[in-house]
Design an enzyme around this catalytic site. Structure first.
Site, mmCIF file in Angstrom:
data_model
loop_
_atom_site.group_PDB
_atom_site.id
_atom_site.type_symbol
_atom_site.label_atom_id
_atom_site.label_comp_id
_atom_site.label_asym_id
_atom_site.label_seq_id
_atom_site.Cartn_x
_atom_site.Cartn_y
_atom_site.Cartn_z
ATOM 1 N N ASP A 163 0.808 -1.208 0.000
ATOM 2 C CA ASP A 163 0.000 0.000 0.000
ATOM 3 C C ASP A 163 0.850 1.270 0.000
ATOM 4 O O ASP A 163 0.612 2.168 0.787
ATOM 5 C CB ASP A 163 -0.906 -0.063 1.251
ATOM 6 N N GLU A 413 3.404 -8.285 7.208
ATOM 7 C CA GLU A 413 2.142 -8.909 6.798
ATOM 8 C C GLU A 413 2.271 -9.961 5.710
ATOM 9 O O GLU A 413 1.552 -9.920 4.704
ATOM 10 C CB GLU A 413 1.131 -7.824 6.387
ATOM 11 N N TYR A 468 -6.780 -3.364 12.863
ATOM 12 C CA TYR A 468 -7.646 -2.286 12.375
ATOM 13 C C TYR A 468 -9.086 -2.442 12.855
ATOM 14 O O TYR A 468 -10.007 -2.102 12.137
ATOM 15 C CB TYR A 468 -7.537 -2.201 10.842
ATOM 16 N N GLU A 504 0.912 -1.387 13.976
ATOM 17 C CA GLU A 504 0.018 -0.534 13.183
ATOM 18 C C GLU A 504 -1.358 -0.538 13.824
ATOM 19 O O GLU A 504 -1.897 -1.595 14.146
ATOM 20 C CB GLU A 504 -0.147 -1.049 11.737
HETATM 21 C C1 GCB Z 1 -1.515 -2.445 6.576
HETATM 22 C C2 GCB Z 1 -0.213 -2.307 5.885
HETATM 23 C C3 GCB Z 1 0.125 -0.884 5.521
HETATM 24 C C4 GCB Z 1 -1.128 -0.182 5.005
HETATM 25 C C5 GCB Z 1 -2.175 -0.184 6.097
HETATM 26 C C6 GCB Z 1 -3.489 0.471 5.675
HETATM 27 O O1 GCB Z 1 -1.807 -3.395 7.231
HETATM 28 O O2 GCB Z 1 0.853 -2.889 6.591
HETATM 29 O O3 GCB Z 1 1.134 -0.876 4.564
HETATM 30 O O4 GCB Z 1 -0.873 1.099 4.557
HETATM 31 O O5 GCB Z 1 -2.464 -1.496 6.465
HETATM 32 O O6 GCB Z 1 -3.662 1.657 5.902
HETATM 33 O O7 GCB Z 1 -4.329 -0.217 5.098
#
Ligand code: GCB
Length: 598
Positions: A163, A413, A468, A504
Site C-alpha cells: 500500500d 504482513e 484495524y 500498526e
Molecule cells: C496495513 C499495511 C500498511 C497499510 C495499512 C493500511 O496493514 O501494513 O502498509 O498502509 O495497512 O492503511 O491499510
C-alpha cells in the site's frame, strides 16, 4: 558494509545534483548501448529524488522498465595510487552502473547501497562518463514482490500487493571515494556492560597486509580504551550508556599500520553502548523494561517521493520529538543511512524492516485482482526466498552497528497461516539470528492471521501486530472494536507469552472534517480510535509498545480505497497536525519510556 567517509587516509566526493535523464520507453537502451554516448534527451533529473512526480507526464509516471541517468565525473588528481570506488546509496529497484563503455556494477534491491571498485577503468585527474540505468520492475522473484501485466493493447503495467506508491529512481546519494590499498573493509561491534564497565567487542576485516589497532574516544574526544589487533574487546570504566531519549556515543577508530608503523588506513564509527533483550513478556533495553511509542513511517514527500532530503528528515524527527514518540518502524523497507545515524545521535529507537512487504497473495482481492494461494511455485517461492535472504543479509550488513536498531523485522504482513508459511519463514528467522545474535527478530502480523490460525510466531522473539478494529472491521463502532481487540490481544498473550508491540493501528482521516458523532474520516474519530486502543494496551500486560499507522499521509497506487493516497497520517503529507497529533502528544510526553498503569 562501511559507509564511505573522508578522513586522513580516504577521500569522498558527492555526486548528487542534476543528471541528463532519458526514459527507455521501448526498452532499447541496452541494445542501442545508450551508455556509450551522451544521452539523447532534453530532460534533466535531480538526484536524490524519485522521478515519478517530477515531470508533468503521465507516461513517465506510469513507465515500467529502465530510465537512464548520465553525467560527467572528474576523478580528483590527487587520487593516483589509491583504490577508487563508485557507490550508490540506493537505486530503486535495480541499478546498472556504467563507467564510460563498461558495466561496473549491477544490483537488485531498491533500498540498499552497492559499490564497485573502478580503479582499473578510471584515471586520477581525468573525467569519465557515468551512466546509470535504473529499473523499477517488481516480479515474484524480487523483494518486494510484484507482477507485470500486459494490457490487451500491449501496455505493461506494474502491479503489487503493498500500500505505497512504487516510486523509483536514485533516491539516495551517489558517491565517488578513495581507499588505500591496505584498508579496513568492515567492522562489526557488539556492546555490553558489567556494572559500570562497558565493553565493545569489535571485529575488523582488513584488506592487505598490516597491523590493526583500535581506540575508543568518549563524547569529549578523550581516549578511554585501546586494543591491539583486528578483533578484541575494549573496556570502558565508568561507561555512559546509550539510552532511549538520552543518546551517548563513543567513537571507535580502527587503524591499520605497516611494519614501519606508518598509518595506512583508518575508519571511525560512532558506537553506543547498550544491550537489548527479551525476557518473558518484557522488552529490555539496558536491563530496563522499555515501552515503544511512535509510528510506522514512510520515506514519502510530495514532488521528491522517496528521495532522501535532510531538511525533511530533520523536520520529521522534530515532529516525532514534538509528539513525545521514542521510536519508529522503518515500514516497509530500510530507510536512508542518514536516518539511522540521526536516530543514533538522538536516542530514537528503531524497528528496522526489510522490504519484504506484499508476501500475501490473498491480498490480490483487496488490490483489485484476485486472491491467490501464496506459497506455490510462481507465487512466493524459492526465487522470492532467495531475494528475501539477500534482503536480510544486506540490512544486517549495513545496519548492524547502529545502537538505535533494536529489532529486525524480516517481513510485513506475509501470509502466516497458509501451509508453507513455516517452511518459508523458519530458515529466514534462523538466518537473521545467525547474522546477528545480538538483536531480537520478529515479523509483522496481518489481521487475518489471528492467533487461532497463525503458524510462525514461535520462530520469533517478539510478536508484532497490525490491527484495524474500528476501521476495516467494526468501522464506526468503537465499542465492539474495543471488545474484539482486547479479546484478540489476550489470546496472543496466552498463546506465546512474548512481548507484543502494536506496530500498526490507525484510521483514515480527512483533515478539517469534524464531527460530534463517531464518524469515520473525522479528526475526532481518529483521536477517539487511538484512545480506545490505548485503554486496551494499558490493560494487557504483554503489550510493550504502540506505533500508530501512520506518522503522515502518504502516496499509494490508485485504487477504490484511497483518495490521493493513504490518509491514516497523524500529520498530513505536508506535515500539518491533525487533532490526533495533539492527543498523542499529551499521552506520550508523560510516559518516559514506561507503560502507564491501567
Ligand atoms: C496495513 C499495511 C500498511 C497499510 C495499512 C493500511 O496493514 O501494513 O502498509 O498502509 O495497512 O492503511 O491499510
Amino acid at each position: 558494509m562501511l559507509k564511505p567517509q573522508a578522513n586522513s587516509t580516504r577521500e569522498l566526493v558527492n555526486l548528487d545534483g542534476l543528471y541528463a535523464f532519458k526514459v527507455d520507453f521501448d526498452r532499447s537502451g541496452h541494445t542501442e548501448e545508450w551508455f556509450k554516448s551522451p544521452l539523447q534527451s532534453d530532460l534533466e533529473m535531480a538526484v536524490p529524488a524519485s522521478y515519478n512526480d517530477i515531470f508533468a507526464d503521465q507516461a513517465i509516471r506510469d513507465h515500467v522498465g529502465y530510465v537512464w541517468y548520465q553525467r560527467e565525473v572528474r576523478v580528483p588528481r590527487g587520487w593516483a595510487g589509491e583504490r577508487i570506488h563508485i557507490r550508490l546509496d540506493s537505486a530503486t529497484h535495480e541499478g546498472m552502473v556504467y563507467v564510460n563503455d563498461q558495466l561496473v556494477a549491477q544490483h537488485v534491491g531498491g533500498y540498499m547501497p552497492f559499490s564497485a571498485d573502478i580503479t582499473d577503468v578510471v584515471e586520477a585527474g581525468r573525467s569519465f562518463r557515468l551512466t546509470i540505468a535504473v529499473n523499477n520492475e517488481l516480479t515474484r522473484a524480487t523483494i518486494p514482490p510484484g507482477k507485470i501485466v500486459v494490457t490487451e493493447d500491449g501496455r505493461r503495467q506494474q502491479t503489487y500487493l503493498h500500500d505505497f506508491y512504487n516510486y523509483a529512481g536514485l533516491h539516495r546519494s551517489v558517491w565517488l571515494y578513495s581507499t588505500p590499498a591496505t584498508a579496513v573493509e568492515d567492522i562489526t561491534v557488539v556492546t555490553g556492560y558489567d556494572g559500570d564497565t562497558g565493553t565493545v567487542d569489535y571485529v575488523a576485516v582488513v584488506l592487505g597486509e598490516g597491523r590493526a589497532r583500535a581506540s575508543l574516544r568518549n563524547a569529549d574526544g578523550v581516549e578511554v580504551a585501546t586494543a591491539e589487533g583486528a578483533s578484541g574487546t575494549l573496556s570502558i570504566p565508568g561507561v555512559v550508556l546509550w539510552q532511549p531519549g538520552a543518546a551517548y556515543l563513543y567513537e571507535l577508530t580502527v587503524e591499520v599500520l605497516d611494519d614501519g608503523g606508518t598509518l595506512r588506513d583508518e575508519y571511525s564509527l560512532p558506537v553506543g553502548v547498550r544491550t537489548v533483550e527479551v525476557e518473558g513478556k518484557q522488552f529490555l533495553i539496558n536491563g530496563e523494561p522499555f515501552y515503544f511509542t511512535g509510528f510506522g513511517m514512510h520515506e514519502d514527500h510530495s514532488s521528491i517521493g522517496k528521495g532522501h532530503s535532510n531538511a525533511h528528515m530533520v523536520n520529521d524527527f522534530q515532529l516525532l520529538a514534538w509528539t513525545g514518540a521514542n521510536s519508529f518502524r522503518t515500514s516497509h523497507y530500510p530507510y536512508a543511512e542518514e536516518v539511522l545515524e540521526y536516530a543514533d545521535r538522538h536516542g530514537i529507537v528503531v524497528i528496522n524492516e526489510t522490504p519484504a512487504v506484499g508476501l500475501h497473495l490473498g491480498f490480490g482481492a483487496v488490490f483489485g485482482g484476485i486472491a491467490e494461494k501464496t506459497y506455490v511455485d510462481g507465487g512466493i517461492d524459492g526465487n522470492t526466498a532467495a531475494s528475501h535472504r539477500q534482503s536480510i543479509s544486506e540490512i544486517v550488513a549495513r545496519d548492524k552497528n547502529h545502537p538505535s536498531v533494536v529489532i529486525w523485522s524480516i517481513a510485513n504482513e506475509p501470509n502466516a497461516s497458509e501451509e508453507g508459511a513455516r517452511e518459508y519463514f523458519r530458515p529466514l528467522a534462523e538466518l537473521a539470528r545467525e547474522l546477528d545474535p545480538s538483536r531480537p527478530v520478529g515479523y509483522v502480523n496481518v489481521m487475518f492471521d489471528t492467533p487461532d490460525k497463525e503458524l510462525i510466531g514461535d520462530l520469533f522473539d517478539v510478536i508484532m501486530l497490525n490491527r484495524y478494529y474500528g476501521w476495516y472491521l467494526n468501522n464506526g463502532d468503537l465499542q465492539s472494536a474495543e471488545q474484539a481487540l482486547e479479546k484478540e490481544l489476550r489470546a496472543w498473550e496466552t498463546k506465546y507469552g512474548k512481548p507484543m508491540i502494536m506496530t500498526e493501528y490507525g484510521a483514515d482521516t480527512m483533515p478539517g472534517l469534524h464531527s460530534l458523532y463517531a464518524q469515520p474520516w473525522s479528526e475526532e474519530y481518529q483521536a477517539g480510535f487511538l484512545d480506545m486502543y490505548h485503554r486496551v494496551f494499558d490493560r494487557v500486560d504483554a503489550m510493550v509498545g504502540e506505533q500508530v499507522w501512520n506518522f503522515a499521509d502518504f502516496q499509494t497506487s490508485n485504487g477504490i480505497m484511497r483518495v490521493d493516497g493513504n490518509k491514516k497520517g497523524v500529520f498530513t503529507r505536508d506535515r500539518r497536525p491533525k487533532a490526533a497529533a495533539f492527543a498523542l502528544r499529551s499521552r506520550w510526553s508523560t510516559l518516559n519510556n514506561r507503560k502507564p498503569k491501567a
